[in-house]
Design a protein around this motif. Structure first.
Motif, PDB file in Angstrom:
ATOM      1  N   ILE A  45      -8.546  44.924   5.577  1.00  0.00           N
ATOM      2  CA  ILE A  45      -7.565  45.917   6.053  1.00  0.00           C
ATOM      3  C   ILE A  45      -8.204  47.304   6.051  1.00  0.00           C
ATOM      4  N   LEU A  46      -8.969  47.607   4.985  1.00  0.00           N
ATOM      5  CA  LEU A  46      -9.670  48.889   4.897  1.00  0.00           C
ATOM      6  C   LEU A  46     -10.677  49.033   6.036  1.00  0.00           C
ATOM      7  N   LEU A  47     -11.362  47.949   6.380  1.00  0.00           N
ATOM      8  CA  LEU A  47     -12.329  47.977   7.474  1.00  0.00           C
ATOM      9  C   LEU A  47     -11.648  48.270   8.808  1.00  0.00           C
ATOM     10  N   VAL A  48     -10.515  47.613   9.056  1.00  0.00           N
ATOM     11  CA  VAL A  48      -9.770  47.825  10.303  1.00  0.00           C
ATOM     12  C   VAL A  48      -9.310  49.282  10.402  1.00  0.00           C
ATOM     13  N   ILE A  49      -8.788  49.815   9.290  1.00  0.00           N
ATOM     14  CA  ILE A  49      -8.337  51.213   9.267  1.00  0.00           C
ATOM     15  C   ILE A  49      -9.515  52.151   9.555  1.00  0.00           C
ATOM     16  N   THR A  50     -10.681  51.842   8.977  1.00  0.00           N
ATOM     17  CA  THR A  50     -11.872  52.660   9.191  1.00  0.00           C
ATOM     18  C   THR A  50     -12.305  52.616  10.650  1.00  0.00           C
ATOM     19  N   PHE A  51     -12.257  51.434  11.258  1.00  0.00           N
ATOM     20  CA  PHE A  51     -12.575  51.305  12.682  1.00  0.00           C
ATOM     21  C   PHE A  51     -11.672  52.206  13.522  1.00  0.00           C
ATOM     22  N   ILE A  52     -10.393  52.194  13.203  1.00  0.00           N
ATOM     23  CA  ILE A  52      -9.421  53.004  13.955  1.00  0.00           C
ATOM     24  C   ILE A  52      -9.710  54.493  13.785  1.00  0.00           C
ATOM     25  N   ILE A  53      -9.970  54.910  12.543  1.00  0.00           N
ATOM     26  CA  ILE A  53     -10.219  56.328  12.271  1.00  0.00           C
ATOM     27  C   ILE A  53     -11.496  56.810  12.966  1.00  0.00           C
ATOM     28  N   VAL A  54     -12.589  56.045  12.823  1.00  0.00           N
ATOM     29  CA  VAL A  54     -13.859  56.452  13.423  1.00  0.00           C
ATOM     30  C   VAL A  54     -13.767  56.418  14.950  1.00  0.00           C
ATOM     31  N   SER A  55     -13.060  55.427  15.497  1.00  0.00           N
ATOM     32  CA  SER A  55     -12.856  55.360  16.951  1.00  0.00           C
ATOM     33  C   SER A  55     -12.086  56.580  17.443  1.00  0.00           C
ATOM     34  N   PHE A  56     -11.077  56.985  16.661  1.00  0.00           N
ATOM     35  CA  PHE A  56     -10.299  58.180  17.008  1.00  0.00           C
ATOM     36  C   PHE A  56     -11.190  59.422  16.994  1.00  0.00           C
ATOM     37  N   GLY A  98     -23.706  57.986   5.510  1.00  0.00           N
ATOM     38  CA  GLY A  98     -23.892  57.746   4.084  1.00  0.00           C
ATOM     39  C   GLY A  98     -22.596  57.393   3.379  1.00  0.00           C
ATOM     40  N   PHE A  99     -21.508  58.062   3.740  1.00  0.00           N
ATOM     41  CA  PHE A  99     -20.201  57.776   3.136  1.00  0.00           C
ATOM     42  C   PHE A  99     -19.770  56.337   3.423  1.00  0.00           C
ATOM     43  N   LEU A 100     -19.955  55.883   4.666  1.00  0.00           N
ATOM     44  CA  LEU A 100     -19.602  54.508   5.042  1.00  0.00           C
ATOM     45  C   LEU A 100     -20.471  53.502   4.291  1.00  0.00           C
ATOM     46  N   VAL A 101     -21.740  53.836   4.116  1.00  0.00           N
ATOM     47  CA  VAL A 101     -22.647  52.970   3.356  1.00  0.00           C
ATOM     48  C   VAL A 101     -22.179  52.851   1.909  1.00  0.00           C
ATOM     49  N   GLY A 102     -21.666  53.953   1.351  1.00  0.00           N
ATOM     50  CA  GLY A 102     -21.167  53.929  -0.018  1.00  0.00           C
ATOM     51  C   GLY A 102     -20.000  52.977  -0.197  1.00  0.00           C
ATOM     52  N   ILE A 103     -19.101  52.945   0.785  1.00  0.00           N
ATOM     53  CA  ILE A 103     -17.968  52.007   0.722  1.00  0.00           C
ATOM     54  C   ILE A 103     -18.485  50.578   0.717  1.00  0.00           C
ATOM     55  N   SER A 104     -19.465  50.304   1.581  1.00  0.00           N
ATOM     56  CA  SER A 104     -20.041  48.961   1.635  1.00  0.00           C
ATOM     57  C   SER A 104     -20.692  48.573   0.308  1.00  0.00           C
ATOM     58  N   SER A 105     -21.380  49.526  -0.324  1.00  0.00           N
ATOM     59  CA  SER A 105     -22.050  49.231  -1.597  1.00  0.00           C
ATOM     60  C   SER A 105     -21.044  48.849  -2.676  1.00  0.00           C
ATOM     61  N   LEU A 106     -19.886  49.507  -2.684  1.00  0.00           N
ATOM     62  CA  LEU A 106     -18.846  49.184  -3.671  1.00  0.00           C
ATOM     63  C   LEU A 106     -18.289  47.785  -3.447  1.00  0.00           C
ATOM     64  N   ILE A 107     -18.123  47.409  -2.186  1.00  0.00           N
ATOM     65  CA  ILE A 107     -17.635  46.067  -1.869  1.00  0.00           C
ATOM     66  C   ILE A 107     -18.651  45.011  -2.300  1.00  0.00           C
ATOM     67  N   MET A 127     -14.119  34.383   6.421  1.00  0.00           N
ATOM     68  CA  MET A 127     -14.834  35.273   7.330  1.00  0.00           C
ATOM     69  C   MET A 127     -14.384  36.723   7.149  1.00  0.00           C
ATOM     70  N   ALA A 128     -13.094  36.919   6.880  1.00  0.00           N
ATOM     71  CA  ALA A 128     -12.570  38.275   6.676  1.00  0.00           C
ATOM     72  C   ALA A 128     -13.205  38.921   5.448  1.00  0.00           C
ATOM     73  N   PHE A 129     -13.435  38.123   4.387  1.00  0.00           N
ATOM     74  CA  PHE A 129     -14.103  38.637   3.195  1.00  0.00           C
ATOM     75  C   PHE A 129     -15.552  39.009   3.508  1.00  0.00           C
ATOM     76  N   GLN A 130     -16.240  38.122   4.234  1.00  0.00           N
ATOM     77  CA  GLN A 130     -17.665  38.318   4.506  1.00  0.00           C
ATOM     78  C   GLN A 130     -17.914  39.464   5.478  1.00  0.00           C
ATOM     79  N   ILE A 131     -17.023  39.624   6.432  1.00  0.00           N
ATOM     80  CA  ILE A 131     -17.242  40.595   7.496  1.00  0.00           C
ATOM     81  C   ILE A 131     -17.071  42.032   7.011  1.00  0.00           C
ATOM     82  N   SER A 132     -16.357  42.205   5.909  1.00  0.00           N
ATOM     83  CA  SER A 132     -15.963  43.553   5.478  1.00  0.00           C
ATOM     84  C   SER A 132     -17.146  44.387   5.009  1.00  0.00           C
ATOM     85  N   GLU A 133     -17.936  43.859   4.059  1.00  0.00           N
ATOM     86  CA  GLU A 133     -19.047  44.655   3.526  1.00  0.00           C
ATOM     87  C   GLU A 133     -20.083  44.945   4.613  1.00  0.00           C
TER      88      GLU A 133
END
Length: 344
Positions: free
Chosen positions: A186-197, A237-246, A52-58
């Motif tokens: 882990i990258l997704l969790v960090i992104t959640f924290i940064i965007v929430s901040f 758009g930047f967040l979408v780019g990260i998802s596309s790479l994953i 689930m952690a793999f699937q949830i990231s992209e």
């Protein structure tokens, strides 16, 4: 002990004021208990949670992107097509279509591919923001148009075919783990924290909420609403780019159409997480819970061997149920407020 009590009362107050969050916590608890009792060891297993952690990231990065668009009172229907086009640009680099990849190291090639994908997706997001802010095109129409445009560009570049990734090291990025936890999670969790901040602690975050609440009042307050929208959609758009790479790292290729089912699910997660479709209200914590609930159900569907058609039916029912529930909750609050005003 006093600080602990203060934190408890503060958290309790938040729940009382945010009924949608309380409902979401109830849904999360109910779904978790139901699946745990029904599926037992099949659900509560390390392998299942890692999967689930793999699937949830992209999907998670796309959900954050959609939530940002909805916080401004808009929507971005182009996120999947943007991800597809950005993934194709990265795959072109990784397959040697732009230059001879044998002449440089694999690390340099991967870096160029990452930068190319992020630049492409950010520019696409920036273009959406310009259409919405400068030309005053409604977000749903602007992003519907760019969705078709980005899809058309991607199809023209590839003739509708897949582009294979030519570097194995890149394909392994989405499967690497740290203490059995995927790097991409882990990258997704960090992104959640940064965007929430950014949303809760910065001036730019406050402006995003203000645009969604009342863009006219924001203009009279001296804040440039157009600039806020452009910066927000560039971030999307930047967040979408990260998802596309994953995505292309997972499937080892790129093609327009990958992740098409995510479009509905991102809207579902944002609404389920308490993001107001009219803008100006919602927290990313709720979106994180919504993603978790959706992924739990997705995992259960796989175990129960549900067909894709039944999945879409359930997603649609769940989306309508959430919106109807929120409607009655908001109406109930308005009715109570009007009664208090009349009583006074």
């Amino acid at each position: 002990m006093k600080p602990t009590h203060e934190k408890y009362h503060k958290f309790n107050g938040i729940l009382k004021n945010d009924t949608n969050m309380l409902v979401l916590l109830g849904v999360f608890t109910t779904v978790t208990l139901f699946l745990g009792i029904t599926l037992k060891g099949k659900f509560f297993s390390i392998n299942n949670f890692q999967s689930m952690a793999f699937q949830i990231s992209e999907f998670g990065f796309l959900a954050i992107a959609m939530s940002l668009a909805m916080l401004t009172g808009g929507i971005d229907l182009s996120i999947v097509s943007n991800a597809g086009l950005s993934g194709i640009i990265a795959a072109f680099v990784l397959s040697g279509k732009f230059f001879n990849i044998e002449s440089v190291s694999s690390g340099v090639t991967i870096l160029i591919a990452v930068l190319a994908a992020l630049a492409c997706s950010t520019l696409c997001g920036l273009f959406n923001g310009i259409l919405i802010s400068k030309l005053s095109i409604p977000p749903i129409l602007a992003t519907l148009g760019t969705m078709i445009l980005y899809t058309g560009i991607g199809m023209a570049l590839t003739n509708g075919e897949s582009v294979r990734v030519g570097i194995r090291e890149f394909s392994k990025l989405s499967s690497k783990t740290l203490f059995d936890i995927p790097y991409i999670f882990i990258l997704l969790v960090i992104t959640f924290i940064i965007v929430s901040f950014i949303l809760s602690k910065t001036k730019f975050g406050s402006e995003i909420y203000m645009v969604g609440q009342n863009s006219v009042a924001l203009r009279f307050s001296g804040v440039d609403a157009e600039k806020v929208l452009i910066k927000t959609y560039a971030m999307i758009g930047f967040l979408v780019g990260i998802s596309s790479l994953i995505i292309i790292s997972r499937v080892n290729s790129a093609r327009m159409g990958f992740g098409d089912t995510y479009q509905l699910q991102t809207i579902l997660v944002a609404v389920l997480g308490g993001i107001d479709p009219d803008g100006g209200k919602g927290k990313l914590f709720g979106v994180a819970l919504g993603i978790t609930v959706l992924q739990f159900l997705q995992s259960a569907f796989t175990i129960f061997q549900f067909t894709p058609y039944s999945k879409k039916l359930i997603w649609g029912i769940l989306l309508l149920a959430v919106m109807i529930t929120n409607f009655f909750i908001d109406n109930g609050k308005s009715l109570k407020l009007s009664r208090k005003i009349k009583a006074n």
